[in-house]
Design a protein around this motif. Sequence first.
Motif, PDB file in Angstrom:
ATOM      1  N   ARG A 241       0.768  -1.268   0.043  1.00 14.26           N
ATOM      2  CA  ARG A 241       0.005   0.033   0.064  1.00 14.26           C
ATOM      3  C   ARG A 241       0.887   1.229   0.145  1.00 14.26           C
ATOM      4  N   PRO A 242       0.345   2.641  -0.580  1.00 16.08           N
ATOM      5  CA  PRO A 242       1.138   3.775  -0.622  1.00 16.08           C
ATOM      6  C   PRO A 242       1.545   4.121   0.786  1.00 16.08           C
ATOM      7  N   VAL A 246      -0.841   4.003   4.439  1.00 16.86           N
ATOM      8  CA  VAL A 246      -0.188   3.340   5.606  1.00 16.86           C
ATOM      9  C   VAL A 246      -0.049   4.229   6.809  1.00 16.86           C
ATOM     10  N   VAL A 247       0.288   5.512   6.545  1.00 19.48           N
ATOM     11  CA  VAL A 247       0.503   6.448   7.802  1.00 19.48           C
ATOM     12  C   VAL A 247      -0.913   6.665   8.431  1.00 19.48           C
ATOM     13  N   GLU A 248      -1.936   6.994   7.532  1.00 16.62           N
ATOM     14  CA  GLU A 248      -3.025   7.339   8.048  1.00 16.62           C
ATOM     15  C   GLU A 248      -3.609   5.964   8.830  1.00 16.62           C
ATOM     16  N   VAL A 250      -1.727   3.544  10.473  1.00 14.29           N
ATOM     17  CA  VAL A 250      -0.987   3.252  11.519  1.00 14.29           C
ATOM     18  C   VAL A 250      -1.398   4.411  12.689  1.00 14.29           C
ATOM     19  N   ARG A 251      -1.466   5.761  12.339  1.00 15.26           N
ATOM     20  CA  ARG A 251      -1.921   6.626  13.280  1.00 15.26           C
ATOM     21  C   ARG A 251      -3.418   6.468  13.921  1.00 15.26           C
ATOM     22  N   ALA A 252      -4.326   6.093  12.990  1.00 21.67           N
ATOM     23  CA  ALA A 252      -5.532   5.502  13.596  1.00 21.67           C
ATOM     24  C   ALA A 252      -5.506   4.570  14.604  1.00 21.67           C
ATOM     25  N   LEU A 253      -4.584   3.695  14.579  1.00 25.66           N
ATOM     26  CA  LEU A 253      -4.379   2.682  15.591  1.00 25.66           C
ATOM     27  C   LEU A 253      -3.447   3.051  16.593  1.00 25.66           C
ATOM     28  N   GLY A 254      -3.287   4.475  16.871  1.00 28.87           N
ATOM     29  CA  GLY A 254      -2.602   4.841  18.049  1.00 28.87           C
ATOM     30  C   GLY A 254      -1.028   4.499  18.043  1.00 28.87           C
ATOM     31  N   LEU A 255      -0.612   4.104  16.624  1.00 28.67           N
ATOM     32  CA  LEU A 255       0.895   3.788  16.640  1.00 28.67           C
ATOM     33  C   LEU A 255       1.660   5.181  15.990  1.00 28.67           C
ATOM     34  N   ALA A 256       2.999   4.845  16.066  1.00 25.36           N
ATOM     35  CA  ALA A 256       3.921   5.796  15.409  1.00 25.36           C
ATOM     36  C   ALA A 256       4.258   5.294  14.117  1.00 25.36           C
ATOM     37  N   PRO A 257       4.298   6.123  12.877  1.00 20.38           N
ATOM     38  CA  PRO A 257       4.801   5.680  11.714  1.00 20.38           C
ATOM     39  C   PRO A 257       6.081   5.244  11.711  1.00 20.38           C
ATOM     40  N   GLN A 258       7.006   6.117  12.676  1.00 15.70           N
ATOM     41  CA  GLN A 258       8.528   5.870  12.463  1.00 15.70           C
ATOM     42  C   GLN A 258       8.953   4.861  13.382  1.00 15.70           C
ATOM     43  N   ALA A 259       8.011   4.307  14.378  1.00 17.44           N
ATOM     44  CA  ALA A 259       8.156   3.114  15.267  1.00 17.44           C
ATOM     45  C   ALA A 259       9.041   2.103  14.558  1.00 17.44           C
ATOM     46  N   ARG A 260       9.647   1.014  15.319  1.00 20.96           N
ATOM     47  CA  ARG A 260      10.359  -0.032  14.644  1.00 20.96           C
ATOM     48  C   ARG A 260       9.424  -1.200  15.034  1.00 20.96           C
ATOM     49  N   PRO A 261       9.493  -2.301  14.252  1.00 20.54           N
ATOM     50  CA  PRO A 261       8.798  -3.492  14.814  1.00 20.54           C
ATOM     51  C   PRO A 261       9.327  -3.905  15.872  1.00 20.54           C
ATOM     52  N   GLU A 262      10.432  -4.030  16.289  1.00 16.22           N
ATOM     53  CA  GLU A 262      10.885  -4.583  17.601  1.00 16.22           C
ATOM     54  C   GLU A 262      10.377  -3.997  18.970  1.00 16.22           C
TER      55      GLU A 262
END
Length: 279
Positions: A241-242, A246-248, A250-262
Amino acid sequence: MRVPRARRRPLSQHFLADPNILGRIVDALEPAPADVVIEIGAGRGSLTRALAPRVGLVIAVEKDRRLAPDCRLRIADCGLDNAEVVEGDALKLDWHELLDTHRANPQSAIANPQFKVVGNIPYAITSPLIEKALTPPLPERIVFLVQAEVADRAAAPPGSRVYGALSVGLQVSCRVEKLFTVKPGAFDPPPRVDSALLRLTPLTAPLVGPEEAAALRAFVTACFSRRRKQLRNVLMAVTGRPAAVVVEAVRALGLAPQARPETLVPSAFVQLLRWSRRL
């Protein structure tokens, strides 16, 4: 769930005979008099003999055709009549069929027994044995003596150096505990690495059901293959996905787009998986 394959010749075993450690393994299972326990890799029967006096029935599985008869004799010599050695490959046997056979025994005084799994298991097949043990209907508890590195990864918290797909795959459905380490000298012959006791207690309300488990494993594995990248880039690669979408999300889920999976908790991966499947 993928774990390191140990360098061991087929069917080689490291036998544990230390009575103190055997007792601690049995304690970790939290045995009850009505329990039915499937033991994986009975070997010489040391754990079987420590366990049988504290539960209703032990079904001890042993693949080695040379060891199984000897294990039966050792158990018989101890006067234990509630332990049966089943010769066969634990990965091929139907564990639930073994349980049903014993529950249907009219001579058994055990009614509606609790089902638990224990074993000093071969390192090389740790991953498939854990997956099989977590196949519904689930046991009440699983206690495996495994390679210490595997136990570290299984119980690792988010942000840990060894937190990864195995950690998430288990923690979404189990309470995962690394209880204690066992040094090579406790075994005959000694392995080349430390071992550790891993306890898995299936959650009454798991974050994912059996129908999502395989999809979650694949999704999390794909994410952690890019663990050094930012979440935004990881999800773009995994879902195709573009960036804006993705950013929209991720933010809607309360997560930071710049976070790392770990750094993500297991529940976050479940949320992301469900979002990705709605696309």
